[in-house]
Every structure is written in structure tokens, then in C-alpha cells.
Design a protein around this motif. Structure first.
Motif, mmCIF file in Angstrom:
data_model
loop_
_atom_site.group_PDB
_atom_site.id
_atom_site.type_symbol
_atom_site.label_atom_id
_atom_site.label_comp_id
_atom_site.label_asym_id
_atom_site.label_seq_id
_atom_site.Cartn_x
_atom_site.Cartn_y
_atom_site.Cartn_z
ATOM 1 N N VAL A 152 0.813 -1.263 -0.093
ATOM 2 C CA VAL A 152 -0.137 -0.152 -0.158
ATOM 3 C C VAL A 152 0.658 1.283 -0.166
ATOM 4 O O VAL A 152 0.716 2.138 -0.631
ATOM 5 N N GLN A 153 1.881 1.414 0.878
ATOM 6 C CA GLN A 153 2.674 2.617 0.783
ATOM 7 C C GLN A 153 3.373 2.681 -0.464
ATOM 8 O O GLN A 153 3.770 3.861 -0.828
ATOM 9 N N GLU B 86 -7.209 7.484 0.157
ATOM 10 C CA GLU B 86 -8.307 6.427 0.328
ATOM 11 C C GLU B 86 -8.897 5.747 -0.771
ATOM 12 O O GLU B 86 -8.949 4.635 -0.944
ATOM 13 N N SER B 87 -8.801 6.513 -1.916
ATOM 14 C CA SER B 87 -9.483 5.904 -3.258
ATOM 15 C C SER B 87 -8.255 4.646 -3.850
ATOM 16 O O SER B 87 -8.762 3.962 -4.286
ATOM 17 N N VAL B 88 -7.066 5.174 -3.599
ATOM 18 C CA VAL B 88 -6.041 4.006 -4.032
ATOM 19 C C VAL B 88 -5.996 2.720 -3.191
ATOM 20 O O VAL B 88 -6.158 1.585 -3.798
ATOM 21 N N MET B 89 -6.384 3.005 -1.790
ATOM 22 C CA MET B 89 -6.588 1.989 -0.901
ATOM 23 C C MET B 89 -7.646 0.981 -1.301
ATOM 24 O O MET B 89 -7.647 -0.281 -0.984
ATOM 25 N N VAL B 90 -8.901 1.754 -1.448
ATOM 26 C CA VAL B 90 -10.265 1.214 -1.689
ATOM 27 C C VAL B 90 -10.065 0.108 -3.044
ATOM 28 O O VAL B 90 -10.406 -0.927 -3.140
ATOM 29 N N LEU C 87 -5.286 5.521 -10.990
ATOM 30 C CA LEU C 87 -5.917 7.294 -10.777
ATOM 31 C C LEU C 87 -6.552 7.477 -12.102
ATOM 32 O O LEU C 87 -7.377 8.571 -12.197
ATOM 33 N N ALA C 88 -6.179 7.111 -13.169
ATOM 34 C CA ALA C 88 -6.902 7.194 -14.457
ATOM 35 C C ALA C 88 -8.211 6.666 -14.540
ATOM 36 O O ALA C 88 -8.985 6.755 -15.576
#
Length: 250
Positions: free
Chosen positions: A117-118, A124-128, A208-209
Motif C-alpha cells: 500500500v505504501q 483513500e481511493s487508492v487503498m479502496v 488514478l486514471a
């Protein structure tokens, strides 16, 4: 072998206009073409997508994908990160199936979920987005680098050369990760840290895209392209023919 007019090996190179006139050649002829069996031939410039560069696109279903065409003096290969059923996978022609991205990162030595994750991102959006990938890795019972390499080794297409030493599936998968997948990113003494960071960045760009067209690359933008001229194209043709000749001789 045809010779390009006005090239360094051509008899017309560095000639003055008077010398060219004596040779019955036009002084203002720029050259840059070939004469084959009395016919003038021109090698057209080819546009190619940049090698060794991340290109983020949308597939037919609207999902974001990230592709990198790796090119080194030894080999060329294409690596993709794709999205299927809200999970992310690495796609490569040496693998018999798309590989869960977290298992790939495990095989590169990133064994902790927290470290994964790091490396990808703590927003939050990336972790979800990455949570289903971590869950899939746990369901596959892959927790260590050795387990991940074995998992990948069971899904490698058979590529062992005749007469070559027989290797374990774990060794084969480690060599493919080091030398074939993302071949332009160096791996020194089996240290995958740089390649793992590059893979994590590819995954981050895809996440992100997703659903945001502004972060998708434009294939027609010239910054993402390279122009291959006659010298590069001839060198590529020679390389292919020379490799073919070597394989036939051996």
C-alpha cells in the motif's frame, strides 16, 4: 547491399559542386535515398510509440490500462497492467494467464501488505481500489516471496531451450521477472526494489486514471512517439536477420 546516396560510405560524400558536375551528378541533389537495380528507393520514416515509457489508455470496456514496451539490446517485450472484475493483473506473453498484481509484487520481495500500500499510494481511493487485490492474494495462500515465485512458475509458458540446464519453476519465474518482464528496468543480484517501485507506479497510474479521462495518455501526442529513420530501420532489419541466421546455424 544498397548504399544511401551522400552517406559517409558513398563516393559522392564531401564532393564540391564542381566535382559532382564532373561525375554527371546534380550538385543540389540532397541524397538520402537508395538505387536498387537502377530504381530510386526511399525508406519512409515510421512513427512508433516510445519504448520504455508508460502509456495509460482506455480499453474497449472503458477500463484504464497501462502498457510499457521494453526495449534493450537483448530483447523486446510488452508488459500490460489491466483491470478485470475490479482487480488488477499483470499481462505478459510469457505467462499462460493474467497474474494478480499483488502476487507479482510479492515475488519481487514486497511481502508485507502495508509495504504494498505504501508503494502504490496511501490515498483513500487508492487503498479502496487495491483492497480486492490484497484479498485475492490472501485467498491464493501467497504470503512470501518463495510462494509467489512458485505460484508464477506454475503458470509460465514452456520456453526452456534445447540442451539448456533444467531449472526449477521458482528459478524460471525469478529469471523471467528479472530479465523479460519490464526488461529495461535493471535487476542487480536479484534485488527487485527498483522494478517493484516501477510496477507499483504503473498500478498507481491505472488506479488514478480509472474514470478520469484527463489522466489517460494521448497516443497521437508526439511526445509519446519516436520517429524511426532509415539507419534505425536498417539496423533493426539486420538484427532480425542476424538472429535468424544464428538460430539456423546453431
Amino acid at each position: 547491399m544498397p548504399m544511401m546516396l551522400r552517406s559517409s560510405n558513398c563516393v559522392l560524400t564531401n564532393k564540391t559542386p564542381a566535382e559532382l558536375a564532373k561525375l554527371n551528378e546534380c550538385p543540389i541533389d540532397p541524397g538520402g535515398y537508395f538505387i536498387t537495380r537502377g530504381t530510386e528507393k526511399v525508406i519512409l520514416i515510421q512513427e512508433q510509440l516510445s519504448k520504455n515509457r508508460m502509456i495509460v489508455e482506455s480499453d474497449k470496456k472503458g477500463n484504464a490500462t497501462c502498457s510499457v514496451t521494453s526495449s534493450t539490446h537483448e530483447r523486446k517485450s510488452k508488459t500490460n497492467i489491466v483491470m478485470k472484475a475490479n482487480r488488477y493483473y499483470l499481462k505478459h506473453n510469457t505467462l499462460s494467464e493474467d497474474m494478480p498484481i499483488v502476487i507479482i509484487l510479492r515475488a519481487m520481495g514486497i511481502e508485507s501488505d502495508q509495504e504494498v500500500v505504501q508503494m502504490v499510494g496511501s490515498e483513500e481511493s487508492v487503498m479502496v481500489a487495491i483492497a480486492p487485490c490484497l484479498e485475492e492474494c490472501h485467498r491464493a495462500q501467497v504470503f512470501t516471496q518463495t510462494q509467489a515465485l512458485t505460484y508464477i512458475g506454475n503458470r509460465i509458458r514452456l520456453r526452456r531451450m534445447w540442451g539448456g540446464p533444467k531449472k526449477s519453476k521458482m528459478e524460471e519465474s525469478r529469471e523471467i521477472l528479472a530479465n523479460v518482464i519490464l526488461a529495461h528496468v535493471p535487476v542487480i543480484e536479484w534485488n527487485f526494489k527498483v522494478k517493484a517501485a516501477y510496477t507499483a507506479l504503473m498500478l498507481r497510474r491505472v488506479i488514478l486514471a480509472q474514470g478520469q479521462t484527463l489522466k489517460v495518455d494521448d497516443r497521437d501526442y508526439y511526445g509519446n512517439k519516436r520517429l524511426e529513420l532509415a539507419g534505425q530501420l536498417l539496423a533493426l532489419l539486420f538484427e532480425d536477420l542476424f538472429k535468424k541466421f544464428n538460430s539456423e546455424v546453431c
